[in-house]
Write an enzyme that holds these catalytic residues in place. Sequence first.
Site, PDB file in Angstrom:
ATOM      1  N   CYS A  11      29.523 -12.038  23.161  1.00 41.25           N
ATOM      2  CA  CYS A  11      29.701 -10.956  22.977  1.00 41.25           C
ATOM      3  C   CYS A  11      28.556 -10.038  23.183  1.00 41.25           C
ATOM      4  CB  CYS A  11      30.976 -10.566  22.185  1.00 41.25           C
ATOM      5  SG  CYS A  11      31.209 -10.696  20.815  1.00 41.25           S
ATOM      6  N   THR A  12      29.533  -8.779  22.188  1.00 47.12           N
ATOM      7  CA  THR A  12      28.142  -8.054  21.684  1.00 47.12           C
ATOM      8  C   THR A  12      27.623  -8.019  20.484  1.00 47.12           C
ATOM      9  OG1 THR A  12      29.209  -6.308  23.250  1.00 47.12           O
ATOM     10  CG2 THR A  12      27.666  -5.352  20.819  1.00 47.12           C
ATOM     11  N   GLY A  13      28.848  -7.793  19.177  1.00 45.78           N
ATOM     12  CA  GLY A  13      27.982  -7.835  17.797  1.00 45.78           C
ATOM     13  C   GLY A  13      28.786  -9.289  17.397  1.00 45.78           C
ATOM     14  N   THR A  15      31.108 -10.589  16.689  1.00 49.50           N
ATOM     15  CA  THR A  15      32.363 -10.267  15.172  1.00 49.50           C
ATOM     16  C   THR A  15      33.763 -10.226  15.771  1.00 49.50           C
ATOM     17  OG1 THR A  15      32.094  -8.334  15.491  1.00 49.50           O
ATOM     18  CG2 THR A  15      30.939  -9.133  13.890  1.00 49.50           C
ATOM     19  N   CYS A  16      34.170 -10.230  16.964  1.00 50.19           N
ATOM     20  CA  CYS A  16      35.250 -10.661  17.547  1.00 50.19           C
ATOM     21  C   CYS A  16      35.487 -10.721  18.421  1.00 50.19           C
ATOM     22  CB  CYS A  16      36.101  -8.617  18.025  1.00 50.19           C
ATOM     23  SG  CYS A  16      35.865  -7.878  16.939  1.00 50.19           S
ATOM     24  N   ARG A  17      35.434 -11.039  20.154  1.00 51.13           N
ATOM     25  CA  ARG A  17      35.355 -11.372  21.306  1.00 51.13           C
ATOM     26  C   ARG A  17      34.892 -13.387  21.396  1.00 51.13           C
ATOM     27  NH1 ARG A  17      34.043  -7.022  25.305  1.00 51.13           N
ATOM     28  NH2 ARG A  17      32.461  -7.072  23.583  1.00 51.13           N
ATOM     29  N   ASP A 126      36.980  -5.144  25.073  1.00 50.99           N
ATOM     30  CA  ASP A 126      36.620  -5.154  23.323  1.00 50.99           C
ATOM     31  C   ASP A 126      37.275  -4.180  22.936  1.00 50.99           C
ATOM     32  OD1 ASP A 126      35.283  -4.938  21.441  1.00 50.99           O
ATOM     33  OD2 ASP A 126      33.126  -3.442  21.845  1.00 50.99           O
TER      34      ASP A 126
END
Length: 159
Positions: A11-13, A15-17, A126
Amino acid sequence: MASPKHVLFVCTGNTCRSPMAECLFRKFVEEREDFIVGSAGLSACKGDMANSHTLKILKRRGIHPAGFSSRPVTTGLLSQATHVFAMTRAHLDLLEEGFPEFAGKYFLVREFAGVPETNESKDIPDPIGMGPAAYDEVASILESAIPRIVSYIESTETP
């Protein structure tokens, strides 16, 4: 015994997905020794903790990701991976542009979620800044996709 499958969620960071996907996938295959699973982010800082909402969602599912820390996507991670699952079309495009030599390993998570495809449903949304309900939605989509991802990996495994 077949060679281990190295699954990487992106994902992007990170930290979530992707950590949510990593942990849910790991729980789904916990009785198996033929899967290695991880996650990374295209814009991740090394060493960040998972988002607190992500941790709460996982905890409710009996998952405690001790020691998780974010990490950026690298050539090394992609070369080890047998399958790389991106959360959005934009993530997939960035992987293909930045690391074209691994393009045969790239897939969209949502392709496996069992929902009719529309422009709105191609991406795993997101949840950052959207509150607990958005994280629940992401977890539900991932839980729908993971069994199909495992089946796909098994059906494409080379001897």
